[in-house]
Design a protein around this motif. Structure first.
Motif, short mmCIF file in Angstrom:
data_model
loop_
_atom_site.label_atom_id
_atom_site.label_comp_id
_atom_site.label_asym_id
_atom_site.label_seq_id
_atom_site.Cartn_x
_atom_site.Cartn_y
_atom_site.Cartn_z
N MET A 1 0.83 -1.18 0.00
CA MET A 1 0.00 0.00 0.00
C MET A 1 0.88 1.26 0.00
SD MET A 1 -2.69 1.53 2.76
CE MET A 1 -1.40 2.14 3.80
N LYS A 2 0.46 2.24 -0.77
CA LYS A 2 1.13 3.54 -0.82
C LYS A 2 0.16 4.60 -0.31
CE LYS A 2 4.93 2.23 -2.95
NZ LYS A 2 6.17 2.11 -2.21
N ARG A 3 0.73 5.58 0.38
CA ARG A 3 -0.06 6.71 0.89
C ARG A 3 0.47 7.98 0.24
NH1 ARG A 3 0.27 6.52 6.73
NH2 ARG A 3 -1.53 5.18 6.62
N LEU A 4 -0.43 8.75 -0.37
CA LEU A 4 -0.09 10.01 -1.01
C LEU A 4 -0.74 11.15 -0.26
CD1 LEU A 4 1.11 11.69 -3.37
CD2 LEU A 4 -1.05 11.27 -4.59
N CYS A 5 0.07 12.11 0.17
CA CYS A 5 -0.42 13.30 0.86
C CYS A 5 -0.27 14.50 -0.06
CB CYS A 5 0.37 13.55 2.14
SG CYS A 5 0.42 12.14 3.27
N LEU A 6 -1.31 15.28 -0.19
CA LEU A 6 -1.29 16.50 -0.99
C LEU A 6 -1.41 17.67 -0.04
CD1 LEU A 6 -3.85 15.46 -3.77
CD2 LEU A 6 -1.35 15.15 -3.77
N GLY A 39 4.16 20.59 12.18
CA GLY A 39 4.07 19.83 13.42
C GLY A 39 2.99 18.77 13.36
N TYR A 40 1.86 19.14 12.80
CA TYR A 40 0.75 18.19 12.68
C TYR A 40 1.17 16.98 11.84
CZ TYR A 40 -3.77 16.18 11.80
OH TYR A 40 -4.82 15.29 11.71
N ILE A 41 1.76 17.26 10.69
CA ILE A 41 2.16 16.18 9.77
C ILE A 41 3.21 15.28 10.41
CG2 ILE A 41 3.30 15.70 7.57
CD1 ILE A 41 1.86 18.30 6.52
N THR A 42 4.23 15.85 11.02
CA THR A 42 5.31 15.02 11.58
C THR A 42 4.85 14.21 12.77
OG1 THR A 42 6.17 16.87 12.87
CG2 THR A 42 7.23 16.43 10.75
N THR A 138 -5.68 27.27 1.02
CA THR A 138 -4.26 27.38 1.31
C THR A 138 -3.97 26.62 2.60
OG1 THR A 138 -4.66 29.51 2.39
CG2 THR A 138 -3.87 29.56 0.09
N GLY A 139 -2.90 25.84 2.57
CA GLY A 139 -2.53 25.02 3.72
C GLY A 139 -3.31 23.73 3.82
N GLY A 140 -4.29 23.52 2.94
CA GLY A 140 -5.11 22.31 2.98
C GLY A 140 -4.28 21.04 2.76
N PHE A 141 -4.70 19.97 3.42
CA PHE A 141 -3.94 18.72 3.44
C PHE A 141 -4.91 17.56 3.21
CE2 PHE A 141 -1.88 15.32 6.08
CZ PHE A 141 -0.67 15.25 5.42
N ILE A 142 -4.65 16.77 2.18
CA ILE A 142 -5.49 15.62 1.84
C ILE A 142 -4.61 14.38 1.76
CG2 ILE A 142 -7.10 14.63 0.17
CD1 ILE A 142 -7.50 17.40 -0.97
#
Length: 176
Positions: A1-6, A39-42, A138-142
């Motif tokens: 499985m691969k995970r892609l973050c935009l 910080g959220y992502i890490t 702006t700053g949105g994360f999917i």
């Protein structure tokens, strides 16, 4: 499985009308959001193994706090091709990503990013579909997950949307 973050670049500064679009930096709100999102992502399960980032100033500045947190353990690959790229160009870059990366983060721009998200979504829940359709702020994360072993096998309409977050919502959630 691969995970892609935009991750769409954070809010940029429009204060200098003579400044070329490519060179526009983040404004104060954007810098704060980029720092928070880094910080959220890490600290999340979406921590990337590899990052692909547009070379535009606002994308690089969005990525900078994340790069500082990740250190030299995670490659950050800056690509001119991601500046105002459309979905096909973004997919080309994604498909060339190293297969050793299980989670890939793409830092880029609208409208290409929202069009890519819409193309990748297999069957998003109604709330996520509406958010994507109304644009990635702006700053949105999917985050999408794909049942593939290689990035070259990523296909339109085959990704499961597993997360959609906006900095202001996530910042509010963290305060409560």
């Amino acid at each position: 499985m691969k995970r892609l973050c935009l991750w769409r670049h954070a809010k940029s500064d429009w204060g200098d009308p003579a400044k070329d679009d490519f060179d526009r930096p983040l404004n104060a709100r954007g810098a704060k959001a980029a720092e928070f999102m880094a910080g959220y992502i890490t600290n999340s399960t979406y921590r990337p193994d590899t990052v692909l980032c547009s070379t535009a100033a606002r994308a690089r500045e969005t990525c900078a706090p994340l790069a500082a947190r990740l250190g030299n353990r995670v490659p950050i690959i800056y690509r001119d091709e991601l500046y105002h790229a459309m979905p096909d160009a973004m997919l080309d870059e994604i498909r060339r990503a190293p297969d050793t990366a299980q989670t890939l983060l793409l830092v880029a721009h609208n409208p290409g990013l929202v069009l890519l998200a819409m193309a990748l979504a297999e069957d998003p829940d109604e709330e996520t579909a509406l958010r994507i359709a109304h644009g990635v702020p702006t700053g949105g994360f999917i985050v999408f997950e794909f049942d593939v072993e290689r990035w070259s096998d990523i296909a339109d309409g085959k990704g499961r949307s597993v997360f959609f977050g906006r900095p202001r919502d996530l910042m509010t959630d963290e305060k409560t």
